[in-house]
Write a protein that holds these residues in place. Structure first.
Motif, PDB file in Angstrom:
ATOM      1  N   GLY A  48       0.812  -1.212   0.000  1.00 22.70           N
ATOM      2  CA  GLY A  48       0.000   0.000   0.000  1.00 22.70           C
ATOM      3  C   GLY A  48       0.843   1.259   0.000  1.00 22.70           C
ATOM      4  O   GLY A  48       0.574   2.209  -0.745  1.00 22.70           O
ATOM      5  N   VAL A  49       1.885   1.274   0.823  1.00 25.46           N
ATOM      6  CA  VAL A  49       2.777   2.437   0.875  1.00 25.46           C
ATOM      7  C   VAL A  49       3.514   2.593  -0.456  1.00 25.46           C
ATOM      8  O   VAL A  49       3.607   3.698  -1.005  1.00 25.46           O
ATOM      9  CB  VAL A  49       3.768   2.319   2.057  1.00 25.46           C
ATOM     10  CG1 VAL A  49       4.840   3.399   1.986  1.00 25.46           C
ATOM     11  CG2 VAL A  49       3.023   2.406   3.391  1.00 25.46           C
TER      12      VAL A  49
ATOM     13  N   GLU B 191       7.982   8.891   3.169  1.00 18.22           N
ATOM     14  CA  GLU B 191       7.426   7.894   4.088  1.00 18.22           C
ATOM     15  C   GLU B 191       7.865   8.215   5.513  1.00 18.22           C
ATOM     16  O   GLU B 191       8.971   8.706   5.742  1.00 18.22           O
ATOM     17  CB  GLU B 191       7.898   6.497   3.696  1.00 18.22           C
ATOM     18  CG  GLU B 191       7.274   5.414   4.554  1.00 18.22           C
ATOM     19  CD  GLU B 191       7.703   4.019   4.170  1.00 18.22           C
ATOM     20  OE1 GLU B 191       7.326   3.088   4.884  1.00 18.22           O
ATOM     21  OE2 GLU B 191       8.409   3.853   3.158  1.00 18.22           O
ATOM     22  N   GLN B 192       6.994   7.925   6.471  1.00 20.54           N
ATOM     23  CA  GLN B 192       7.288   8.083   7.889  1.00 20.54           C
ATOM     24  C   GLN B 192       7.397   6.691   8.512  1.00 20.54           C
ATOM     25  O   GLN B 192       6.438   6.182   9.084  1.00 20.54           O
ATOM     26  CB  GLN B 192       6.167   8.884   8.582  1.00 20.54           C
ATOM     27  CG  GLN B 192       5.929  10.259   8.001  1.00 20.54           C
ATOM     28  CD  GLN B 192       7.123  11.160   8.189  1.00 20.54           C
ATOM     29  OE1 GLN B 192       7.545  11.419   9.306  1.00 20.54           O
ATOM     30  NE2 GLN B 192       7.692  11.619   7.093  1.00 20.54           N
ATOM     31  N   PRO B 193       8.547   6.033   8.381  1.00 25.31           N
ATOM     32  CA  PRO B 193       8.653   4.630   8.780  1.00 25.31           C
ATOM     33  C   PRO B 193       8.833   4.397  10.274  1.00 25.31           C
ATOM     34  O   PRO B 193       8.675   3.280  10.743  1.00 25.31           O
ATOM     35  CB  PRO B 193       9.892   4.153   8.009  1.00 25.31           C
ATOM     36  CG  PRO B 193      10.742   5.369   7.920  1.00 25.31           C
ATOM     37  CD  PRO B 193       9.773   6.536   7.784  1.00 25.31           C
ATOM     38  N   ILE B 194       9.171   5.425  11.028  1.00 30.55           N
ATOM     39  CA  ILE B 194       9.466   5.248  12.454  1.00 30.55           C
ATOM     40  C   ILE B 194       8.346   5.831  13.299  1.00 30.55           C
ATOM     41  O   ILE B 194       7.883   6.951  13.070  1.00 30.55           O
ATOM     42  CB  ILE B 194      10.805   5.920  12.805  1.00 30.55           C
ATOM     43  CG1 ILE B 194      11.915   5.291  11.964  1.00 30.55           C
ATOM     44  CG2 ILE B 194      11.112   5.796  14.286  1.00 30.55           C
ATOM     45  CD1 ILE B 194      13.233   5.985  12.052  1.00 30.55           C
TER      46      ILE B 194
ATOM     47  N   GLY C 285      -0.441   7.137  13.162  1.00 39.50           N
ATOM     48  CA  GLY C 285      -1.585   7.551  12.379  1.00 39.50           C
ATOM     49  C   GLY C 285      -1.240   8.320  11.127  1.00 39.50           C
ATOM     50  O   GLY C 285      -2.129   8.714  10.383  1.00 39.50           O
ATOM     51  N   ILE C 286       0.042   8.558  10.897  1.00 35.07           N
ATOM     52  CA  ILE C 286       0.485   9.213   9.667  1.00 35.07           C
ATOM     53  C   ILE C 286       1.571   8.339   9.059  1.00 35.07           C
ATOM     54  O   ILE C 286       2.609   8.101   9.677  1.00 35.07           O
ATOM     55  CB  ILE C 286       1.033  10.639   9.930  1.00 35.07           C
ATOM     56  CG1 ILE C 286      -0.031  11.525  10.587  1.00 35.07           C
ATOM     57  CG2 ILE C 286       1.561  11.259   8.640  1.00 35.07           C
ATOM     58  CD1 ILE C 286      -1.287  11.742   9.760  1.00 35.07           C
ATOM     59  N   ASP C 287       1.327   7.837   7.853  1.00 40.58           N
ATOM     60  CA  ASP C 287       2.284   6.938   7.201  1.00 40.58           C
ATOM     61  C   ASP C 287       3.283   7.663   6.313  1.00 40.58           C
ATOM     62  O   ASP C 287       4.367   7.146   6.054  1.00 40.58           O
ATOM     63  CB  ASP C 287       1.537   5.897   6.349  1.00 40.58           C
ATOM     64  CG  ASP C 287       0.707   4.963   7.206  1.00 40.58           C
ATOM     65  OD1 ASP C 287       1.262   4.410   8.173  1.00 40.58           O
ATOM     66  OD2 ASP C 287      -0.482   4.780   6.919  1.00 40.58           O
ATOM     67  N   ALA C 288       2.911   8.847   5.822  1.00 35.48           N
ATOM     68  CA  ALA C 288       3.793   9.575   4.902  1.00 35.48           C
ATOM     69  C   ALA C 288       3.350  11.031   4.828  1.00 35.48           C
ATOM     70  O   ALA C 288       2.251  11.385   5.266  1.00 35.48           O
ATOM     71  CB  ALA C 288       3.744   8.948   3.505  1.00 35.48           C
TER      72      ALA C 288
ATOM     73  N   SER D 196      -4.490  -0.329   3.281  1.00 32.47           N
ATOM     74  CA  SER D 196      -4.435  -1.158   2.075  1.00 32.47           C
ATOM     75  C   SER D 196      -4.950  -2.582   2.255  1.00 32.47           C
ATOM     76  O   SER D 196      -5.020  -3.316   1.296  1.00 32.47           O
ATOM     77  CB  SER D 196      -2.995  -1.206   1.544  1.00 32.47           C
ATOM     78  OG  SER D 196      -2.107  -1.588   2.556  1.00 32.47           O
ATOM     79  N   GLY D 197      -5.318  -2.969   3.441  1.00 29.47           N
ATOM     80  CA  GLY D 197      -5.833  -4.323   3.626  1.00 29.47           C
ATOM     81  C   GLY D 197      -7.242  -4.488   3.085  1.00 29.47           C
ATOM     82  O   GLY D 197      -7.992  -3.520   2.931  1.00 29.47           O
TER      83      GLY D 197
END
Length: 97
Positions: free
Chosen positions: A13-14, A30-33, A37-40, A61-62
């Motif tokens: 999804g990302v 992208e905000q991987p760490i 509630g915010i992915d990017a 994305s599921g």
């Protein structure tokens, strides 16, 4: 060791969202760490110039997010605590299904 399919779905999804914004010519970060509630974040690019205008993204994305279909798309039903977090966020937040 068995691979986690939920994690793989999230990564897909990302990656797919990244590709969409790359095609627009916008900057995807992208905000991987410590995802709360915010992915990017994406930065708007106009006439090949970064504008400094940011949008926060929550990427879902599921399959479970695509259960309730309408003629216009899908209904997103998230948790109230997430909605409140997004409403108080310093950036506009877009939920990407």
């Amino acid at each position: 060791m068995k691979a986690d399919s939920n994690s793989r779905t999230g990564r897909i999804g990302v990656a797919g969202t990244n590709l969409l914004f790359e095609k627009l010519g916008w900057i995807f970060r992208e905000q991987p760490i410590e995802d709360y509630g915010i992915d990017a974040h994406v930065e708007v690019v106009e006439s090949n110039t970064a504008t400094g205008k940011l949008i926060a993204l929550q990427i879902k994305s599921g399959k479970s997010w695509f259960k309730e279909k309408t003629t216009e798309g899908f209904v997103f039903r998230g948790k109230t605590e997430h909605l409140e977090y997004w409403q108080e966020h310093s950036l506009p937040v877009m939920v990407v299904l």
